[in-house]
Design a protein around this motif. Structure first.
Motif, PDB file in Angstrom:
ATOM      1  N   ALA A  61      -0.674  -7.697  -5.459  1.00 39.04           N
ATOM      2  CA  ALA A  61      -1.896  -7.256  -5.054  1.00 39.04           C
ATOM      3  C   ALA A  61      -2.571  -8.201  -4.042  1.00 39.04           C
ATOM      4  O   ALA A  61      -3.063  -7.807  -3.053  1.00 39.04           O
ATOM      5  N   VAL A  62      -2.279  -9.499  -4.264  1.00 36.35           N
ATOM      6  CA  VAL A  62      -2.860 -10.545  -3.349  1.00 36.35           C
ATOM      7  C   VAL A  62      -2.006 -10.270  -2.006  1.00 36.35           C
ATOM      8  O   VAL A  62      -2.702 -10.491  -0.812  1.00 36.35           O
ATOM      9  N   SER A  63      -0.677 -10.247  -1.954  1.00 35.88           N
ATOM     10  CA  SER A  63       0.147  -9.831  -0.772  1.00 35.88           C
ATOM     11  C   SER A  63      -0.384  -8.829  -0.041  1.00 35.88           C
ATOM     12  O   SER A  63      -0.593  -8.912   1.301  1.00 35.88           O
ATOM     13  N   THR A  64      -0.844  -7.684  -0.678  1.00 36.17           N
ATOM     14  CA  THR A  64      -1.306  -6.524   0.140  1.00 36.17           C
ATOM     15  C   THR A  64      -2.889  -6.926   0.722  1.00 36.17           C
ATOM     16  O   THR A  64      -3.113  -6.517   1.878  1.00 36.17           O
ATOM     17  N   GLU A  65      -3.642  -7.471  -0.045  1.00 39.04           N
ATOM     18  CA  GLU A  65      -4.805  -7.959   0.305  1.00 39.04           C
ATOM     19  C   GLU A  65      -4.948  -8.884   1.762  1.00 39.04           C
ATOM     20  O   GLU A  65      -5.555  -8.582   2.579  1.00 39.04           O
ATOM     21  N   LEU A  66      -3.716  -9.821   1.554  1.00 33.94           N
ATOM     22  CA  LEU A  66      -3.750 -10.658   2.619  1.00 33.94           C
ATOM     23  C   LEU A  66      -3.338  -9.831   4.065  1.00 33.94           C
ATOM     24  O   LEU A  66      -3.717 -10.005   5.145  1.00 33.94           O
ATOM     25  N   GLN A  67      -2.238  -9.068   3.764  1.00 34.48           N
ATOM     26  CA  GLN A  67      -1.693  -8.232   4.825  1.00 34.48           C
ATOM     27  C   GLN A  67      -2.842  -7.422   5.706  1.00 34.48           C
ATOM     28  O   GLN A  67      -2.977  -7.223   6.717  1.00 34.48           O
ATOM     29  N   ASP A  68      -3.748  -6.714   4.688  1.00 34.61           N
ATOM     30  CA  ASP A  68      -4.870  -5.868   5.061  1.00 34.61           C
ATOM     31  C   ASP A  68      -5.607  -6.812   5.919  1.00 34.61           C
ATOM     32  O   ASP A  68      -6.341  -6.563   7.231  1.00 34.61           O
ATOM     33  N   ILE A  69      -6.062  -7.940   5.522  1.00 34.41           N
ATOM     34  CA  ILE A  69      -6.993  -9.026   6.096  1.00 34.41           C
ATOM     35  C   ILE A  69      -6.387  -9.468   7.689  1.00 34.41           C
ATOM     36  O   ILE A  69      -7.275  -9.387   8.574  1.00 34.41           O
ATOM     37  N   ARG A  72      -6.496  -6.224   9.960  1.00 37.80           N
ATOM     38  CA  ARG A  72      -8.089  -6.233  10.481  1.00 37.80           C
ATOM     39  C   ARG A  72      -8.499  -7.231  11.494  1.00 37.80           C
ATOM     40  O   ARG A  72      -9.023  -6.828  12.315  1.00 37.80           O
TER      41      ARG A  72
END
Length: 78
Positions: A61-69, A72
């Motif tokens: 979950a954190v890895s996905t969020e960091l990649q999205d950030i 963007r």
């Protein structure tokens, strides 16, 4: 006689101050740093914290969020 008493009192005050300063210096030297065991415990705690942080950051979950950030931020228009 009064001046003699003042002189003795002043000398006594100087001696007491010198003794206090020496005691404070001795105490400061005793507590100047950590012992080897304290360094070892500090190192173990730091490594444990690093492992927990690594596990959290590399979780799905954190890895996905960091990649999205990052995505963007790279796609941002100025």
């Amino acid at each position: 006689m009064y001046k003699a008493v003042q002189g003795v009192r002043a000398a006594a005050v100087r001696v007491v101050r010198a003794v206090r300063v020496r005691a404070q210096l001795r105490a400061a030297r005793r507590d100047a740093g950590m012992a080897t065991a304290e360094y070892a415990m500090g190192l173990v705690a730091a490594v444990a914290f690093a492992v927990v942080l690594y596990k959290v950051v590399t979780s799905g979950a954190v890895s996905t969020e960091l990649q999205d950030i990052v995505k963007r931020a790279l796609d941002a228009k100025v």
